[in-house]
Enzyme design. Structure first.
Site, PDB file in Angstrom:
ATOM      1  N   GLY A 693      -9.225   0.434  -1.358  1.00 29.49           N
ATOM      2  CA  GLY A 693     -10.255   1.194  -0.665  1.00 29.49           C
ATOM      3  C   GLY A 693     -10.772   2.342  -1.510  1.00 29.49           C
ATOM      4  N   GLU A 696     -11.851   7.467   0.626  1.00 32.53           N
ATOM      5  CA  GLU A 696     -11.464   8.872   0.512  1.00 32.53           C
ATOM      6  C   GLU A 696     -11.329   9.338  -0.927  1.00 32.53           C
ATOM      7  OE1 GLU A 696      -9.090   9.311   4.711  1.00 32.53           O
ATOM      8  OE2 GLU A 696      -7.910   8.700   2.997  1.00 32.53           O
TER       9      GLU A 696
HETATM   10 MO1  MOS Z   1      -8.793   9.345   7.680  1.00 32.13          MO
HETATM   11  S1  MOS Z   1      -8.645  11.385   7.715  1.00 32.13           S
HETATM   12  O1  MOS Z   1      -7.195   8.770   7.833  1.00 32.13           O
HETATM   13  O2  MOS Z   1      -9.809   8.895   8.918  1.00 32.13           O
END
Ligand code: MOS
Length: 738
Positions: A693, A696
């Site tokens: 992913g 983040e």
């Molecule tokens: Mo994320 S802060 O695990 O949506």
């Protein structure tokens, strides 16, 4: 399907659909306003009444009296729900404070009443007439003041609270070059575009919640627990989510109160948590105080590295795991990390936008900049010297599954023109702007978790994907469609993807950037099973059948998918489970951030001039949506560096700036073009698609690159985020700032 040995070749490798920068398949529905969001389910829940939440006016204490008579008599009001008439309510497993408070009050703006009326205006008006008397108690609201009371945090909030390897204290004491600094980060609010919102309806004792939520299965379980219901009597529907950022990982007051309201008035009820209520009613990212100590030799090679973090939360919650990346990012034989937790009576702190690393790297990557300067080394070179290809706490027996951090740094430096940077700060000038460049590493864990899906082919040859996975603006619809299209040998346009409904198989959900790798693995597993079924129907050997152009082929024979499926269709349901590859191999995503800022020589206004990032995260499933993920996240990094801060009223225990006018986030005019590159990479230990992913990764380190650029521009090292004009001006004397 169990993923417990490295991926080998698969139909995914054809790369006809996977890996292409395709447009979002949900795009047209969103831009034409036909994608139904939770608060606007007129289609399925017509005649909904409106709920308005009344929040507690104290942060700690208790309710002594409630008078709802005037509200009940107000025009249009259908019901007023409080703890006195709500019936028994348990607390969800994932909530720290009760979602309907009273008589005890656990935090400011905790919901204490819901007013239900025929219109939103009537509900909001009547909410002002609910009279509540309180007996306030003394609370603890100031992290800095409570730091001395902090204790070792509980384990299990993303790992052990503390780790230690070797002799940190001794090695640090002996080191030729030492950095020992404190950094602080403030409380922050998710500030996603769509507020928390739910439409609830009851039918013969069964509850349907159309809600905006990242984790359908987690939340359904907590609805059942809170309301004392059987899970099978609840349906949760969350097909479109206008941003989550961690705020919607859990059940929140909107869903519980909409359910209670709808039960009380016998018709659907919708509840949104109004924007000014969100920061204090819901969760936020907790503030941190961080101490970093690094001991290195004169060449910048780290021997000792220590990172301690203090944060606070309501009783029963865990720490902000801001030291966790320091366990994994750089070499050093002697190491320690620690998390200390104070009890605070502020609203609940919890996951937000890469919890842990996002704020941990704001400190660590500035400390590395400070170390580079102390060693008279280029900060890119310093990071390359301290690269480590294995988990440095576990040792070489736990190598990284793949780690191209050095490649990211080198290519990023090249693309950004890093060689033009002045090593000494305050040297570059462009008109009235002091110009500086900064670098920081990006690092975020690559979690995966079990994920199931159902995939079918109908009589027309159309492929249908169903899973309770959510798309929180990330592109889940599209990458899941691409996975099925590639596996079944059809165009993306021939795939229908249905998400976010608890009647579909349970997926990984959207959180912790585990969604993309996990949920595509679930769809992959279902497709493997479906291919076998279709090949068998065609009478072809399953392992030799080819799926392409909407046909199943074997030798010179072929059959259209739709014909094999017949009118009833053929469906396969499977799940991907992840074995111990994450134990045997450290798994993470990497990158390098570069930033150029201008600081106005008189006013100290900071403007971002350029940003660049190079990332490595396994196979990039869709370069267009992946790019969108990282440019959005880098924008959040700018927010963390320069703007975002919930200001605590330490007398009364609430966040003062609780709206989008005063909680500042970057807007388009703040963000220049961002140059993004993903390295070509397959990580065979990460997932069956060899993907990780990126949701983040982009925020992790981005703010530190900004901070390091501000230092390079001005020579002023700020360690308290956000870096605002006033903090620079306080230190202007003797600096490059006039
Ligand atoms: Mo994320 S802060 O695990 O949506």
């Amino acid at each position: 399907m169990k993923f417990d040995s490295p991926a080998t070749t698969s139909p995914i490798d054809r790369g006809r659909v996977i890996g292409k920068p395709l447009d979002r398949i949900d795009g047209p529905a969103k831009v034409t306003g036909t994608a139904p969001y939770a608060y606007e389910r007129h289609d399925v829940a017509p005649n909904a009444a409106y709920g308005w939440i009344v929040g507690a006016a104290i942060a700690k204490g208790s309710i002594t009296a409630i008078d709802s008579g005037a509200a009940e008599a107000a025009p249009g009001v259908l019901a007023v729900i409080t703890h006195r008439n709500a019936g028994p309510l348990a607390k969800g497993n994932l909530n720290t404070a009760h979602l309907l408070g009273g008589p005890a009050i656990e935090h400011y703006d905790q919901a204490v009443a819901l007013v239900v009326a025929d219109t939103l205006e009537h509900a909001r008006d009547a909410a002002k007439l609910v009279r509540i008397d309180y007996a306030p108690a003394k609370g603890r609201f100031d992290l800095a003041a409570e730091r001395a009371t902090a204790a070792k945090a509980p384990d299990g909030f993303g790992g052990a609270a503390d780790t230690a390897v070797g002799d940190f204290a001794g090695a640090f004491a002996r080191a030729a070059v030492k950095i020992d600094q404190h950094y602080t980060t403030p409380d922050q609010s998710h500030a996603m575009m769509e507020p928390h919102a739910t439409t609830a309806a009851w039918n013969n004792g069964k509850l349907t919640l159309w809600t905006s939520n990242q984790m359908v299965a987690w939340t359904l379980k907590d609805v059942a627990r809170t309301l004392g219901m059987k899970p099978e009597d609840i349906r949760l529907v969350s097909p479109y989510v206008g941003g989550g950022f961690g705020a919607k990982l859990w059940l929140r007051a909107d869903a519980v109160l909409a359910a209670l309201g709808a039960r009380a008035v016998g018709r659907p009820v919708k509840v949104a948590i109004a924007r000014p209520q969100i920061p204090n009613n819901t969760t936020h990212r907790p503030a941190t105080i961080q101490r970093i100590r690094i001991g290195a030799d004169k060449d910048g090679v780290i021997d000792a590295i220590g990172h301690e973090t203090w944060s606070g939360d309501l009783p029963g919650r865990g720490p902000e795991m801001a030291s966790q990346q320091t366990r994994l990012l750089y070499r050093g034989d002697h190491r320690m990390t620690a998390h200390r937790l104070a009890t605070l009576d502020l609203p609940e702190g919890n996951a937000m936008r890469a919890p842990g690393e996002a704020v941990g790297l704001l400190a660590l990557e500035v400390a590395m900049d400070e170390l580079a300067e102390a060693c008279n080394l280029d900060p890119v070179e310093l990071r390359i010297r301290n690269d480590v290809q294995y988990d440095p706490e576990a040792g070489p027996q736990r190598p990284y599954s793949s780690r191209k951090l050095v490649e990211c740094l080198r290519q990023g430096a090249d693309r950004f023109g890093w060689s033009r940077r002045h090593a000494r700060p305050g040297q570059a000038r462009d008109g009235r702007w002091l110009v500086g460049m900064g670098v920081a590493c990006a690092f975020r864990g690559a979690m995966t978790t079990e994920s199931a899906a159902r995939v079918g082919v109908d009589g027309s040859g159309r492929v249908i994907v169903e899973t309770d996975m959510t798309d929180i603006g990330t592109g889940s619809y599209t990458i899941l469609g691409q996975t099925a299209a590639e596996m079944m040998g059809v165009d993306l346009a021939a795939v229908t993807v249905r998400l976010g409904d608890s009647k579909f198989p349970v997926s990984a959900g959207s959180g912790g950037q585990w969604g993309a790798a996990s949920s595509t693995a679930g769809v992959y597993a279902a497709c493997v099973a479906l291919r076998r079924m279709l090949a068998e129907k065609a009478g072809f050997p399953a392992d030799q059948a080819l799926f392409e152009d909407g046909l199943v082929r074997f030798g010179n024979q072929s059959q259209p998918l739709g014909k094999l499926a017949t009118r009833e269709g053929v469906w396969a349901e499977e799940k991907a489970e992840f074995g111990d590859l994450t134990k045997r191999y450290a798994q993470a995503t990497f990158g390098a951030h570069f930033c150029e800022v201008g600081v106005d020589v008189d006013t100290a206004e900071i403007r971002i001039r350029r940003m660049g990032g190079v990332f490595s995260a396994g196979r990039i499933l869709n370069p267009k949506s992946a790019r969108s993920q990282v440019i959005g996240a880098m924008t959040m990094g700018v927010g963390a560096a320069l703007m975002e801060e919930l200001t605590v009223d330490t007398r009364f225990g609430f966040f003062v700036n609780h709206d989008m006018a005063e909680y500042l986030v970057p807007v388009h005019a703040d963000i220049p073009a961002q140059d993004i590159l993903f390295l070509d990479e397959l990580d065979d230990k990460a997932s069956p698609l060899q993907a990780k992913g990126v949701g983040e990764l982009g925020i992790c380190g981005a703010g530190a690159a900004v901070a390091n650029a501000v230092y390079n521009a001005t020579g002023i090292r700020l360690r308290d985020y956000p870096l605002t004009i006033d903090k620079l001006l306080e230190r202007a004397k003797g600096s490059a700032l006039a």
